[in-house]
Design a protein around this motif. Structure first.
Motif, PDB file in Angstrom:
ATOM      1  N   TYR A  14      -7.338  -3.075  12.154  1.00 30.19           N
ATOM      2  CA  TYR A  14      -7.190  -2.092  11.057  1.00 30.19           C
ATOM      3  C   TYR A  14      -6.366  -0.889  11.518  1.00 30.19           C
ATOM      4  CZ  TYR A  14     -10.033  -3.955   7.246  1.00 30.19           C
ATOM      5  OH  TYR A  14     -10.490  -4.697   6.184  1.00 30.19           O
ATOM      6  N   LEU A  15      -6.489  -0.509  12.792  1.00 27.34           N
ATOM      7  CA  LEU A  15      -5.664   0.581  13.313  1.00 27.34           C
ATOM      8  C   LEU A  15      -4.180   0.233  13.221  1.00 27.34           C
ATOM      9  CD1 LEU A  15      -7.208   2.135  16.557  1.00 27.34           C
ATOM     10  CD2 LEU A  15      -6.690   3.273  14.420  1.00 27.34           C
ATOM     11  N   GLY A  16      -3.834  -1.012  13.603  1.00 30.73           N
ATOM     12  CA  GLY A  16      -2.448  -1.451  13.483  1.00 30.73           C
ATOM     13  C   GLY A  16      -1.980  -1.481  12.046  1.00 30.73           C
ATOM     14  N   LEU A  17      -2.870  -1.894  11.136  1.00 31.40           N
ATOM     15  CA  LEU A  17      -2.521  -1.924   9.713  1.00 31.40           C
ATOM     16  C   LEU A  17      -2.310  -0.510   9.174  1.00 31.40           C
ATOM     17  CD1 LEU A  17      -2.214  -4.220   7.663  1.00 31.40           C
ATOM     18  CD2 LEU A  17      -4.551  -3.775   6.930  1.00 31.40           C
ATOM     19  N   LEU A  18      -3.125   0.435   9.640  1.00 33.36           N
ATOM     20  CA  LEU A  18      -2.947   1.838   9.249  1.00 33.36           C
ATOM     21  C   LEU A  18      -1.571   2.344   9.670  1.00 33.36           C
ATOM     22  CD1 LEU A  18      -4.067   4.604   8.270  1.00 33.36           C
ATOM     23  CD2 LEU A  18      -5.010   4.914  10.562  1.00 33.36           C
ATOM     24  N   ARG A  19      -1.141   1.987  10.862  1.00 36.01           N
ATOM     25  CA  ARG A  19       0.172   2.400  11.363  1.00 36.01           C
ATOM     26  C   ARG A  19       1.292   1.816  10.497  1.00 36.01           C
ATOM     27  NH1 ARG A  19      -0.659   0.422  15.925  1.00 36.01           N
ATOM     28  NH2 ARG A  19      -2.026   2.100  16.616  1.00 36.01           N
ATOM     29  N   CYS A  20       1.150   0.543  10.126  1.00 37.18           N
ATOM     30  CA  CYS A  20       2.169  -0.117   9.297  1.00 37.18           C
ATOM     31  C   CYS A  20       2.254   0.522   7.916  1.00 37.18           C
ATOM     32  CB  CYS A  20       1.862  -1.605   9.165  1.00 37.18           C
ATOM     33  SG  CYS A  20       2.164  -2.555  10.653  1.00 37.18           S
ATOM     34  N   PHE A  21       1.102   0.716   7.267  1.00 40.66           N
ATOM     35  CA  PHE A  21       1.101   1.283   5.916  1.00 40.66           C
ATOM     36  C   PHE A  21       1.636   2.713   5.905  1.00 40.66           C
ATOM     37  CE2 PHE A  21      -2.305  -1.834   4.363  1.00 40.66           C
ATOM     38  CZ  PHE A  21      -1.371  -2.564   3.648  1.00 40.66           C
ATOM     39  N   ASP A  22       1.361   3.471   6.969  1.00 34.42           N
ATOM     40  CA  ASP A  22       1.888   4.837   7.057  1.00 34.42           C
ATOM     41  C   ASP A  22       3.415   4.829   7.137  1.00 34.42           C
ATOM     42  OD1 ASP A  22       2.037   7.627   7.427  1.00 34.42           O
ATOM     43  OD2 ASP A  22       2.003   7.386   9.597  1.00 34.42           O
ATOM     44  N   THR A  23       3.964   3.925   7.947  1.00 39.76           N
ATOM     45  CA  THR A  23       5.427   3.815   8.071  1.00 39.76           C
ATOM     46  C   THR A  23       6.057   3.404   6.746  1.00 39.76           C
ATOM     47  OG1 THR A  23       5.148   3.161  10.386  1.00 39.76           O
ATOM     48  CG2 THR A  23       7.280   2.713   9.376  1.00 39.76           C
ATOM     49  N   ILE A  24       5.442   2.422   6.083  1.00 35.02           N
ATOM     50  CA  ILE A  24       6.021   1.935   4.822  1.00 35.02           C
ATOM     51  C   ILE A  24       5.940   3.013   3.746  1.00 35.02           C
ATOM     52  CG2 ILE A  24       5.893   0.131   3.066  1.00 35.02           C
ATOM     53  CD1 ILE A  24       4.425  -1.587   5.189  1.00 35.02           C
ATOM     54  N   TYR A  25       4.772   3.660   3.625  1.00 31.70           N
ATOM     55  CA  TYR A  25       4.617   4.685   2.582  1.00 31.70           C
ATOM     56  C   TYR A  25       5.557   5.860   2.806  1.00 31.70           C
ATOM     57  CZ  TYR A  25       2.478   8.262  -0.324  1.00 31.70           C
ATOM     58  OH  TYR A  25       2.278   9.256  -1.244  1.00 31.70           O
ATOM     59  N   ASP A  26       5.798   6.191   4.062  1.00 32.62           N
ATOM     60  CA  ASP A  26       6.670   7.324   4.367  1.00 32.62           C
ATOM     61  C   ASP A  26       8.122   7.056   3.972  1.00 32.62           C
ATOM     62  OD1 ASP A  26       7.239   9.919   5.597  1.00 32.62           O
ATOM     63  OD2 ASP A  26       8.255   8.760   7.142  1.00 32.62           O
ATOM     64  N   GLN A  27       8.536   5.779   3.966  1.00 32.00           N
ATOM     65  CA  GLN A  27       9.947   5.475   3.740  1.00 32.00           C
ATOM     66  C   GLN A  27      10.217   4.644   2.487  1.00 32.00           C
ATOM     67  OE1 GLN A  27      12.597   6.688   5.667  1.00 32.00           O
ATOM     68  NE2 GLN A  27      10.910   7.970   6.327  1.00 32.00           N
ATOM     69  N   MET A  28       9.194   4.129   1.822  1.00 31.69           N
ATOM     70  CA  MET A  28       9.398   3.372   0.591  1.00 31.69           C
ATOM     71  C   MET A  28       9.831   4.311  -0.527  1.00 31.69           C
ATOM     72  SD  MET A  28       9.244   0.239  -0.616  1.00 31.69           S
ATOM     73  CE  MET A  28       8.072  -0.756   0.292  1.00 31.69           C
ATOM     74  N   VAL A  29      10.817   3.891  -1.318  1.00 31.18           N
ATOM     75  CA  VAL A  29      11.401   4.761  -2.347  1.00 31.18           C
ATOM     76  C   VAL A  29      10.824   4.466  -3.726  1.00 31.18           C
ATOM     77  CG1 VAL A  29      13.561   5.419  -3.487  1.00 31.18           C
ATOM     78  CG2 VAL A  29      13.527   5.046  -1.020  1.00 31.18           C
ATOM     79  N   GLN A  30      10.566   3.198  -4.045  1.00 29.30           N
ATOM     80  CA  GLN A  30      10.116   2.803  -5.378  1.00 29.30           C
ATOM     81  C   GLN A  30       8.790   3.476  -5.721  1.00 29.30           C
ATOM     82  OE1 GLN A  30       8.100   1.037  -7.376  1.00 29.30           O
ATOM     83  NE2 GLN A  30       9.410   0.001  -8.849  1.00 29.30           N
ATOM     84  N   PRO A  31       8.707   4.264  -6.800  1.00 27.09           N
ATOM     85  CA  PRO A  31       7.506   5.091  -7.060  1.00 27.09           C
ATOM     86  C   PRO A  31       6.246   4.296  -7.355  1.00 27.09           C
ATOM     87  CG  PRO A  31       9.080   5.243  -8.875  1.00 27.09           C
ATOM     88  CD  PRO A  31       9.765   4.497  -7.799  1.00 27.09           C
ATOM     89  N   GLN A  32       6.353   3.154  -8.067  1.00 27.25           N
ATOM     90  CA  GLN A  32       5.149   2.382  -8.397  1.00 27.25           C
ATOM     91  C   GLN A  32       4.563   1.708  -7.156  1.00 27.25           C
ATOM     92  OE1 GLN A  32       7.527   0.497 -11.392  1.00 27.25           O
ATOM     93  NE2 GLN A  32       5.984   0.901 -12.957  1.00 27.25           N
ATOM     94  N   LYS A  33       5.436   1.237  -6.277  1.00 30.76           N
ATOM     95  CA  LYS A  33       4.959   0.665  -5.018  1.00 30.76           C
ATOM     96  C   LYS A  33       4.292   1.735  -4.162  1.00 30.76           C
ATOM     97  CE  LYS A  33       8.512  -2.935  -4.675  1.00 30.76           C
ATOM     98  NZ  LYS A  33       9.659  -3.421  -3.872  1.00 30.76           N
ATOM     99  N   ARG A  34       4.837   2.942  -4.199  1.00 28.47           N
ATOM    100  CA  ARG A  34       4.277   4.037  -3.399  1.00 28.47           C
ATOM    101  C   ARG A  34       2.855   4.372  -3.849  1.00 28.47           C
ATOM    102  NH1 ARG A  34       6.735   7.531  -0.307  1.00 28.47           N
ATOM    103  NH2 ARG A  34       5.721   9.323  -1.274  1.00 28.47           N
ATOM    104  N   ARG A  35       2.580   4.270  -5.151  1.00 26.99           N
ATOM    105  CA  ARG A  35       1.225   4.552  -5.626  1.00 26.99           C
ATOM    106  C   ARG A  35       0.224   3.540  -5.084  1.00 26.99           C
ATOM    107  NH1 ARG A  35       4.157   7.509  -8.731  1.00 26.99           N
ATOM    108  NH2 ARG A  35       3.283   9.088 -10.116  1.00 26.99           N
ATOM    109  N   LEU A  36       0.609   2.273  -5.095  1.00 30.02           N
ATOM    110  CA  LEU A  36      -0.267   1.246  -4.532  1.00 30.02           C
ATOM    111  C   LEU A  36      -0.414   1.419  -3.026  1.00 30.02           C
ATOM    112  CD1 LEU A  36      -1.884  -1.358  -4.708  1.00 30.02           C
ATOM    113  CD2 LEU A  36       0.260  -2.636  -4.630  1.00 30.02           C
TER     114      LEU A  36
END
Length: 818
Positions: A50-72
């Motif tokens: 779960y720690l590794g998954l937290l790191r991945c989701f943080d990276t993706i959320y920080d750089q993902m542009v699409q607003p609806q994906k960012r909410r999820l």
């Protein structure tokens, strides 16, 4: 990374998430006490994943542009962070320790110690940057009005004659150094001339001279090439630092520039999405709203008629707390709806009866259990993971990803615009819910009129089962001592009195320390491993930063309201408090006993201090309330020299205020102490829920401290400087001692001399020898005190039980051999 790379990372993260969700269910099954180690291994492996998954989701959320994906992604990021906190709580419950030996789990999962690092979501600071900036400006304005605070020490004066003598001594020394340098150069020239005269007597032929020159030149080239290859290899495997950081800094700056550009695009797309949401909502309300309203009315009227035809009377309208008319639209017949509503009331009555019967059974079973234990001995304690509050939300987010985004072709939206169809569907559901509430009000009145006209009876509304009047629920109310004061006025007053201070900017990663690499080996050898500086940094990230950074995480995560950092002076306790404030943008309040004398005197003064601090801390959360020398609030016996200061004046009010903090109040009390033995243990443990012991740094941490601190002063670590020797020699010294020695040696003058005179380890020894280390007696005293705390007692008992079990096992093996 491109948008496609982040999309692929998102897809692979959901594959990992599916695996973790499949592993959650087996952990809910109880396990006997004798299988504690295997149970701990399973929980630890899930925690690391779960720690590794937290790191991945943080990276993706920080750089993902699409607003609806960012909410999820935001929802998943918060839920995964919350699940990490829950699993950390489970590890503490199983290990009975705040630090854990996970080196064996790391090895089995093929992970590195870097994967143990807790990733702090970047949005903690990015989303409240404007609020932090405004608060900083307001604080700076108040401090500037107060005038400069004189913190410089008054240096003793010097007589004019003494000053002249001092200048003369310095000048004579300078001239002596110049004369010595000049004489050394003359001596070198004489030696050079003598060697030339001697060499001139030897005579070589032309071929011999050429061959000698070739040998020397080829040897030089080969030695240089070999040295370069060795340097490159050592740099590649990380045994030597790179010769220049310029290229590395250029690459990092370019990557940071790309990240900033993507964040600007996120803001643009979010603004477009907000405008589209408003337009879609108003458009659907005008076009589909009236039809929705009429359709709902027709369905409810039809339901009234069908129920009257079947039962001979009109039905009871569902209460809003039960879902209102949503139950009617759930594709059920009128009789099914009526039966469900009636069974809900009957079930609530049955549950109350069952509870009372279960209590009686429990009492009887407890009596029987005591008798059985007396006969059979102590039964095995069952271990299991407590039900999670975050797993259902994680599962729902994963299902939403599978339904909406997994098979979505990204070529349809190459510019990362929002999906209009998904947006309309979401707004349609919101509009339906809004209209349903309005229709319910109208149809309740309509049902009342129908009953009066047809059945000539009044409405019997079906309400949710009431709670027992004996049980009080909800937040305790605190008496407001400042009802007429605004937040700004209270804020200014606290700043003026020095109770609210400006925190220095310190990143949590600057608290240097390496993890314990042989913890499992020590455990197998029946030795209790002590926490490392890495464990302290990790616990501060988990207990303080993640909870204070997000209101959603804090509201659902296991509640922790206070921390106590225990360790010798120089271990960086204040630095950690400042780091928590920096990482979360929290306000820093100072309730240290040394900061309170002369402020708000009188009997009600202490109550007013605590009330104002906690009130402003709640209203301007996140907030950190720091108490330095926390043992003074709970002195067993107040020393004579401190009686006038009255260090225990806020003890009672502080205990009461801490009990009023509930989930959602992002306020944390952090105490620091170097002498907890002087305090009353029960009172201290009652206020501080988690106690973190900070022992002396081990070899790995000292090595990192020397290396990083020397580099931070602008010096490049070379082969001439033996960091390993410094780490061995400085055993027993704290990070503060190491920093003092480095600051004393590495001044500006020494920096200018590095090119001619490389830095060596012996330069630090003299300054280090002047400092008093942490003696083993002091550290053992802190350990003894810690093992008297509630968690320390449990840990000692567990280690004794394991030791006895191991001795019994060895004894059995010896008997079998005989």
């Amino acid at each position: 990374m491109s948008e496609g790379a982040y999309q692929r990372l998102w897809e692979s993260s959901h594959v990992t998430l599916q695996e973790l969700l499949d592993r959650e269910q087996p952990l809910l099954e109880p396990v006997p006490e004798r299988e504690r180690q295997s149970f701990q291994y399973r929980v630890a492996s899930l925690y690391l994943r779960y720690l590794g998954l937290l790191r991945c989701f943080d990276t993706i959320y920080d750089q993902m542009v699409q607003p609806q994906k960012r909410r999820l992604l935001r929802s998943l990021l918060d839920c995964v962070a919350g699940r990490v906190l829950e699993l950390k709580d489970e590890l503490v419950r199983v290990d009975l320790s705040e630090s854990h030996c996970l080196d064996r789990v790391l090895q089995d999962l093929k992970l590195t110690p870097a994967d143990l690092e807790v990733s702090i979501p970047k949005y903690f600071l990015l989303e409240q940057s404007s609020a932090i900036r405004e608060r900083g400006q307001m604080l700076a304005e108040i401090l500037s009005r107060m005038g400069p605070v004189s913190s410089q020490e008054d240096f003793p004066g010097m007589h004019r004659t003494e000053a002249i003598i001092l200048v003369q001594k310095a000048e004579r020394a300078r001239q002596g150094r110049l004369r010595a340098t000049f004489m050394k150069e003359i001596q070198k020239e004489e030696e050079r001339d003598w060697k030339i005269r001697e060499d001139g007597q030897r005579k070589f032929s032309q071929d011999q001279a050429a061959l000698t020159v070739q040998k020397v030149w080829k040897g030089y080239l080969q030695r240089k090439r070999t040295q370069q290859d060795r340097q490159t290899e050592m740099e590649f495997i990380g045994m030597l630092p790179p010769p220049s950081q310029v290229e590395h800094l250029d690459i990092m700056s370019q990557a940071g520039l790309g990240d900033d550009i993507r964040r600007l695009r996120q803001i643009e797309k979010e603004e477009e999405f907000q405008e589209a949401m408003e337009k879609a909502g108003s458009f659907l309300r005008e076009t589909e709203g009236p039809d929705m309203k009429e359709k709902m009315k027709e369905q409810i009227c039809q339901w009234f008629i069908e129920c009257h035809a079947l039962t001979g009377r009109f039905p009871d309208y569902p209460d809003e707390s039960l879902g209102g008319s949503y139950l009617i639209f759930a594709d059920k017949t009128p009789e099914q709806v009526r039966m469900e509503l009636e069974t809900q009331v009957q079930e609530s009555k049955k549950k109350e009866q069952e509870k009372s019967e279960e209590k009686e059974k429990d009492k009887k079973q407890k009596k029987k259990g005591k008798k059985e234990k007396a006969k059979k001995g102590e039964a095995d304690v069952m271990l299991k993971v407590l039900p999670s509050k975050f797993t259902p939300a994680i599962s729902a987010g994963h299902v939403e990803y599978l339904n909406l985004w997994k098979n979505r072709q990204e070529s349809v939206h190459p510019s990362q615009n929002f999906d209009s169809e998904t947006l309309r569907e979401e707004k349609r559901k919101e509009l339906e819910q809004e209209i349903r509430v309005q229709v319910d009000e109208l149809m309740r009145q309509e049902l009342r009129n129908l009953r009066l006209a047809v059945d000539k009876e009044e409405e019997r509304p079906l309400k949710a089962p009431k709670k027992k009047p004996g049980k009080k629920t909800g937040k305790k109310k605190e008496k407001d001592l400042t009802p007429d004061r605004s937040v700004d006025s209270l804020y200014r007053e606290l700043v003026v009195f020095g109770l609210l201070k400006k925190s220095e900017t310190v990143a949590l990663k600057d608290y240097i320390g390496d993890c314990l690499h042989l913890g499992s080996t020590l455990t197998l050898a029946n030795k209790l491993p002590m926490p490392s500086l890495f464990d302290i940094r990790q616990n501060m990230a988990l207990y303080a930063v993640l909870r204070l950074g997000s209101p959603d995480i804090h509201a659902m995560a296991p509640l922790i309201r206070s921390l106590l950092l225990v360790g010798p002076s120089g271990m960086g306790k204040k630095m950690l408090v400042k780091a928590v404030c920096t990482e979360t943008g929290a306000n820093l309040f100072d309730l240290s006993p040394g900061n309170l004398p002369g402020k708000y005197p009188g009997k009600t003064g202490a109550q007013m201090i605590v009330h104002m601090v906690f009130k402003v801390a709640r209203l301007l959360q996140p907030s950190v309330i720091w108490i330095g020398n926390a043992e003074k609030n709970f002195y067993k016996k107040v020393p004579k020299e401190e009686r006038q200061m009255d260090p225990k004046r806020i003890k009672k009010d502080l205990t009461k205020a801490m009990k009023l903090l509930v989930p959602g109040d992002r306020v944390m009390l952090i105490g620091t102490t170097a002498r907890p033995q002087l305090a009353e243990l029960k009172g201290l443990c009652r206020v501080y829920e988690r106690i973190l012991l900070m022992p002396r740094p081990d070899y790995a941490s000292r090595y990192g401290l020397w290396k990083r601190m020397i580099e931070a002063r602008g010096f490049q670590v070379t082969q001439s400087l033996d960091i390993s020797a410094l780490a061995k020699v400085s055993d027993g010294y704290t990070p503060g001692h190491i920093l003092q020695a480095i600051q004393s040696v590495l001044n500006e003058r020494r920096l200018l001399q590095v090119a001619k005179r490389p830095l060596v380890a012996s330069e630090f020894l003299g300054h280090l020898a002047k400092l008093d280390p942490v003696y083993r007696e002091e550290e053992e005293s802190l350990k003894d005190w810690y093992f008297k705390t509630p968690l320390g007692k449990k840990s000692m008992k567990l280690s004794k039980d394991q030791l006895e079990a191991e001795e019994a096992r060895l004894a059995k093996e010896k008997k079998k051999r005989k």
